[in-house]
Structure formats: C-alpha cells, structure tokens
Design a protein around this motif. Sequence first.
Motif, PDB file in Angstrom:
ATOM      1  N   VAL A  30     -12.512  12.240  -2.124  1.00  0.00           N
ATOM      2  CA  VAL A  30     -12.765  10.822  -2.367  1.00  0.00           C
ATOM      3  C   VAL A  30     -11.421  10.137  -2.576  1.00  0.00           C
ATOM      4  N   GLY A  31     -11.311   8.896  -2.116  1.00  0.00           N
ATOM      5  CA  GLY A  31     -10.044   8.197  -2.262  1.00  0.00           C
ATOM      6  C   GLY A  31     -10.191   6.717  -1.974  1.00  0.00           C
ATOM      7  N   PHE A  32      -9.053   6.031  -1.990  1.00  0.00           N
ATOM      8  CA  PHE A  32      -9.055   4.600  -1.691  1.00  0.00           C
ATOM      9  C   PHE A  32      -7.660   4.178  -1.263  1.00  0.00           C
ATOM     10  N   ALA A  33      -7.555   2.964  -0.729  1.00  0.00           N
ATOM     11  CA  ALA A  33      -6.259   2.371  -0.386  1.00  0.00           C
ATOM     12  C   ALA A  33      -6.262   0.917  -0.806  1.00  0.00           C
ATOM     13  N   MET A  34      -5.110   0.434  -1.226  1.00  0.00           N
ATOM     14  CA  MET A  34      -4.959  -0.975  -1.574  1.00  0.00           C
ATOM     15  C   MET A  34      -3.782  -1.558  -0.802  1.00  0.00           C
ATOM     16  N   GLY A  35      -3.946  -2.801  -0.347  1.00  0.00           N
ATOM     17  CA  GLY A  35      -2.908  -3.460   0.429  1.00  0.00           C
ATOM     18  C   GLY A  35      -1.875  -4.106  -0.473  1.00  0.00           C
ATOM     19  N   VAL A  36      -0.616  -3.714  -0.316  1.00  0.00           N
ATOM     20  CA  VAL A  36       0.447  -4.232  -1.187  1.00  0.00           C
ATOM     21  C   VAL A  36       0.649  -5.727  -0.975  1.00  0.00           C
ATOM     22  N   GLU A  37       0.763  -6.158   0.291  1.00  0.00           N
ATOM     23  CA  GLU A  37       0.990  -7.580   0.548  1.00  0.00           C
ATOM     24  C   GLU A  37      -0.126  -8.447  -0.012  1.00  0.00           C
ATOM     25  N   ARG A  49       6.374  -9.967  15.836  1.00  0.00           N
ATOM     26  CA  ARG A  49       5.319 -10.772  15.224  1.00  0.00           C
ATOM     27  C   ARG A  49       4.388  -9.885  14.389  1.00  0.00           C
ATOM     28  N   GLY A  50       4.154 -10.293  13.161  1.00  0.00           N
ATOM     29  CA  GLY A  50       3.284  -9.529  12.280  1.00  0.00           C
ATOM     30  C   GLY A  50       3.976  -8.400  11.545  1.00  0.00           C
ATOM     31  N   MET A  51       5.309  -8.266  11.737  1.00  0.00           N
ATOM     32  CA  MET A  51       6.094  -7.263  11.022  1.00  0.00           C
ATOM     33  C   MET A  51       7.211  -7.997  10.296  1.00  0.00           C
ATOM     34  N   ASN A  52       7.127  -8.025   8.978  1.00  0.00           N
ATOM     35  CA  ASN A  52       7.921  -8.961   8.190  1.00  0.00           C
ATOM     36  C   ASN A  52       9.017  -8.288   7.381  1.00  0.00           C
ATOM     37  N   ASP A  53      10.124  -9.015   7.214  1.00  0.00           N
ATOM     38  CA  ASP A  53      11.179  -8.587   6.311  1.00  0.00           C
ATOM     39  C   ASP A  53      10.773  -8.903   4.873  1.00  0.00           C
ATOM     40  N   VAL A  54      11.131  -8.033   3.965  1.00  0.00           N
ATOM     41  CA  VAL A  54      10.964  -8.306   2.536  1.00  0.00           C
ATOM     42  C   VAL A  54      12.357  -8.597   1.987  1.00  0.00           C
ATOM     43  N   LEU A  55      12.613  -9.848   1.639  1.00  0.00           N
ATOM     44  CA  LEU A  55      13.946 -10.305   1.291  1.00  0.00           C
ATOM     45  C   LEU A  55      14.283  -9.993  -0.165  1.00  0.00           C
ATOM     46  N   PRO A  56      15.585 -10.010  -0.515  1.00  0.00           N
ATOM     47  CA  PRO A  56      15.985  -9.681  -1.893  1.00  0.00           C
ATOM     48  C   PRO A  56      15.284 -10.521  -2.949  1.00  0.00           C
ATOM     49  N   SER A  57      14.962 -11.760  -2.630  1.00  0.00           N
ATOM     50  CA  SER A  57      14.264 -12.602  -3.605  1.00  0.00           C
ATOM     51  C   SER A  57      12.819 -12.154  -3.812  1.00  0.00           C
ATOM     52  N   GLN A  58      12.280 -11.375  -2.871  1.00  0.00           N
ATOM     53  CA  GLN A  58      10.887 -10.931  -2.952  1.00  0.00           C
ATOM     54  C   GLN A  58      10.742  -9.522  -3.510  1.00  0.00           C
ATOM     55  N   THR A  59      11.765  -8.703  -3.346  1.00  0.00           N
ATOM     56  CA  THR A  59      11.630  -7.293  -3.717  1.00  0.00           C
ATOM     57  C   THR A  59      11.349  -7.052  -5.200  1.00  0.00           C
ATOM     58  N   PRO A  60      11.826  -7.892  -6.138  1.00  0.00           N
ATOM     59  CA  PRO A  60      11.468  -7.627  -7.539  1.00  0.00           C
ATOM     60  C   PRO A  60       9.960  -7.617  -7.779  1.00  0.00           C
ATOM     61  N   VAL A  61       9.213  -8.477  -7.084  1.00  0.00           N
ATOM     62  CA  VAL A  61       7.758  -8.503  -7.247  1.00  0.00           C
ATOM     63  C   VAL A  61       7.146  -7.240  -6.659  1.00  0.00           C
ATOM     64  N   GLN A  67      -9.434 -13.291   3.472  1.00  0.00           N
ATOM     65  CA  GLN A  67      -8.852 -11.970   3.248  1.00  0.00           C
ATOM     66  C   GLN A  67      -9.152 -11.525   1.819  1.00  0.00           C
ATOM     67  N   GLY A  68     -10.434 -11.187   1.563  1.00  0.00           N
ATOM     68  CA  GLY A  68     -10.882 -11.000   0.200  1.00  0.00           C
ATOM     69  C   GLY A  68     -10.841  -9.589  -0.341  1.00  0.00           C
ATOM     70  N   THR A  69     -10.648  -8.560   0.501  1.00  0.00           N
ATOM     71  CA  THR A  69     -10.651  -7.177   0.015  1.00  0.00           C
ATOM     72  C   THR A  69      -9.238  -6.772  -0.382  1.00  0.00           C
ATOM     73  N   VAL A  70      -9.068  -6.355  -1.641  1.00  0.00           N
ATOM     74  CA  VAL A  70      -7.739  -5.941  -2.101  1.00  0.00           C
ATOM     75  C   VAL A  70      -7.647  -4.427  -2.281  1.00  0.00           C
ATOM     76  N   CYS A  71      -8.789  -3.745  -2.329  1.00  0.00           N
ATOM     77  CA  CYS A  71      -8.786  -2.290  -2.494  1.00  0.00           C
ATOM     78  C   CYS A  71     -10.121  -1.773  -1.992  1.00  0.00           C
ATOM     79  N   ALA A  72     -10.104  -0.660  -1.263  1.00  0.00           N
ATOM     80  CA  ALA A  72     -11.351  -0.139  -0.706  1.00  0.00           C
ATOM     81  C   ALA A  72     -11.250   1.362  -0.517  1.00  0.00           C
ATOM     82  N   GLY A  86      -1.976 -12.466   4.695  1.00  0.00           N
ATOM     83  CA  GLY A  86      -2.640 -11.317   4.074  1.00  0.00           C
ATOM     84  C   GLY A  86      -3.047 -10.235   5.035  1.00  0.00           C
ATOM     85  N   ARG A  87      -2.780 -10.414   6.344  1.00  0.00           N
ATOM     86  CA  ARG A  87      -3.135  -9.395   7.341  1.00  0.00           C
ATOM     87  C   ARG A  87      -2.004  -9.329   8.364  1.00  0.00           C
ATOM     88  N   TYR A  88      -1.340  -8.177   8.443  1.00  0.00           N
ATOM     89  CA  TYR A  88      -0.154  -8.061   9.290  1.00  0.00           C
ATOM     90  C   TYR A  88      -0.241  -6.828  10.182  1.00  0.00           C
TER      91      TYR A  88
END
Length: 428
Positions: A305-312, A10-22, A281-286, A122-124
């Motif tokens: 200094v740095g930052f991270a952004m969530g891919v999903e 639960r909360g760990m998802n497959d990324v399927l071939p139809s999704q990987t191009p994005v 789930q409003g933060t996309v980069c921090a 948006g949170r996994y």
Amino acid sequence: MANKKIKAIRGMNDVLPSQTPVWQYLENSVKAVLGGYGYQEIRMPIVEQTHLFKRSIGEVTDIVEKEMYTFEDRNGDSLTLRPEGTASCVRACEEHSLLSNNQSQRLWYLGPMFRHERPQKGRYRQFFQIGVETFGMATPDIDAETILLTARLWQKLGIQDAVELQLNTIGSAQTRIDYKAALVEYLTPFADQLDEDSQRRLTTNPLRILDSKDQNTQTLLNDAPELHTYLDDESREHFAKLTRILDAAGIEYKINQRLVRGLDYYGKTVFEWVTDKLGSQGTVCAGGRYDGLVEQLGGKPTPAVGFAMGVERLILLLETLGVIPAQVNTTLDVYITALGGDTDQAALLLADNIRQQQPQVRVQTHCGGGSYKSQMKKAQNSSARFVILLEDDDIQAKRVRIKPLTEDGEQVELNNDEISSWLAAQLG
C-alpha cells in the motif's frame, strides 16, 4: 541574425533561488514526519525499461497510451522517463531482494516524474512527487497508518482545514470483473451520450469512467450500479476495520464510491486528499493498496500500500493559503561588508570564524569591492537580519560595528571575541 535564446521545454520548469526555500521547507517537513514513523528513503533511476510501466500501470491507461516519454537508446532498447514511482520502487525492491523472506518495508522517495500532458497551473510535464510505499503487510492497520501520517503532515504544514479525505474500496480482482460487466451493461445504451474519453474507456477501462470530469457523464452515472454491492466479504471486512481505525483516530473522511484511481494495479483501499482551493487541480495526495503488483512484475505475492503527493501542487496550496512561515524565505542572518584596504581578506576570515563557532548562523561575505553605498544596498537586498561593517581601522582595533538591517536598528561596537556570543543571543 542574433542567435535565438534557448528556453526550457514547455511544461518543464526551473525552480529559481527565490523559490527553493519553500521547496526545502516542504521537503524537510515531509522528511521529519516520515522519519517519525520509521520510513526509510530509497532513490531510483528516472529512466526505466518501457515494459516495466506497461506491465504495471496497464497498456490501456491514459498514461501508457498517451502520456509517456518513450524512446529507443543506441542499443535499440525501449526506455521511458518514469511517469510514476511505484513501479520503479517495486522493481528496485525485487532486484535487490528487499522483499525476500517475507520482509516488510516502509519506504519513501522524492524526485521528478514525466508525463506528456497539457501544461496548466498545478499540472506539468516534469513534476515532482513524494511517494511512500509499504510492503509485506496485508492488514488494514498499515492502510490506516499511511493515511494517519498524511493527516499528521497536513497539521504540520497548517493546511488540515483545506483538505478532505475521500475514501473507497474497489474490492478484489473478481469484484472488479463483476462490477465492470454490470457497469458496461448499464452504460452501453447511453454510449453516444458519454464524453469522448468515456466512450473509448467503455471497451478498454470502464472503471475509469467513474471519475470522468464530464458533468453529463457524471449525471448518467447517478443511476448506475453501486460498486459496494459487488464487494467480496474480505474486502468489506478490510474496509470496515480501516474506517474503524480512522474513526478512533478522529480522521474525518467521505466515502466516494466513484473513486477508483487511474492505475490498473490498485485493489481494495483507494484514497485521495482533495482541496477546493486550487480550482480543477484539486487532488494533492492519492494512493491505495496494490497487493498484486509485486507478483505481476515477477516477484512473490506481496501485499503493498502506498501513495504519492505532488510537490508543485502542495506548494501552490501553501502559497494560496498563505501558511508559509516568514522565516522560510529568510536565507541569511549576517552580511559582512568589506570597506577598503585589506578588509576583503579579513571579512572572509571573520565569516569563517563565526561559522565555526556558531554553525547555525548563516553568514555571507561581500565580494567584488564597491563603495559603502553599493555594499549597503546589497546588504539590504540580501534579506539578512544584521550587517557587519568592516573597515581598515576595525581590523587594527580587532573590533566590528554591527547593526540590524531595520530602519530603527541601533549600531553596536563589539570586540572580535564578543561577536559569536552576541549573535547567538540575538538570533536565539
């Protein structure tokens, strides 16, 4: 009794071939922007010693207290699946002497992180982050650069109008000590009115109360002391220079004095890019500045200094806004049918010949036999732009018939030596 099917955790998802191009589109866009700024990729293990994160993130943070995946290996060592990338990046830089002799570094990484949170859109529990870390530069121009490159990325992705930059400075270590004392003094009489998490944080990590999502707690904070009144002169000057650069670059921002970030290692600049298009789930980069972390983990004092952004979450935003280019989901240019006899061999050789002459053309050969009708159905379902029809007679005549996979597409007949140039002209 039939064996029960095994499902993903639960909360760990497959990324399927139809999704990987994005995913590839987003990742390639980020790589292009970072490459344009001269950043280099680093790759770290997903498992680290547990005390790395306890020393860096802070033992009284939610991540360490409640969310880490920690286990003992066969040697009895405590190991943890990385919950974030900054500590691992610092550890790698120190271990391999990337920061020795006052070297500056501009680094980025991409990979999975792990936190035992309540899964929601948006949170996994396994989520992918793209992180950027810079070392060895103490002046606010590098703070500005990290923000400018994210703004450049939003433009490239077409989401610049859907995100807002929130900016703050949390000053020096002494600033935070003084402000924490004032905040605790103010909130203590209202302790029983705070939400449960904030009551606990009042004695462990009071700054985190500022970004509580509880509305009643936020109302109580309206009359709380303001963080900026406790700033030291250096932090104030640093922040003023940063905002001047952003103003000159035309980057709009909102100063949010309640923005403190959830990790203990931050100081001075902190920032978040937020959106109102994804609900809660409003933060996309921090990210922000963490000048003390390298020394905290055993290295020499090193500004960072740095930052991270969530891919999903970014992908969710791209999909919500409908800004993914149509060609992203087009995975094929040509589908070659093999209609009887020895056409299966000829089809494979023809496909390789096209790839050799036109490497940018994406070609798939039908394998497995089947009727004309079934092969054409697979061609239609392949998303290819053209289908090459190959029969025994075509092999002898050294020709093919090719047609667009559209209702009004007209079939043309080409000699084998014309195919490559014709496809190049059609596909641009």
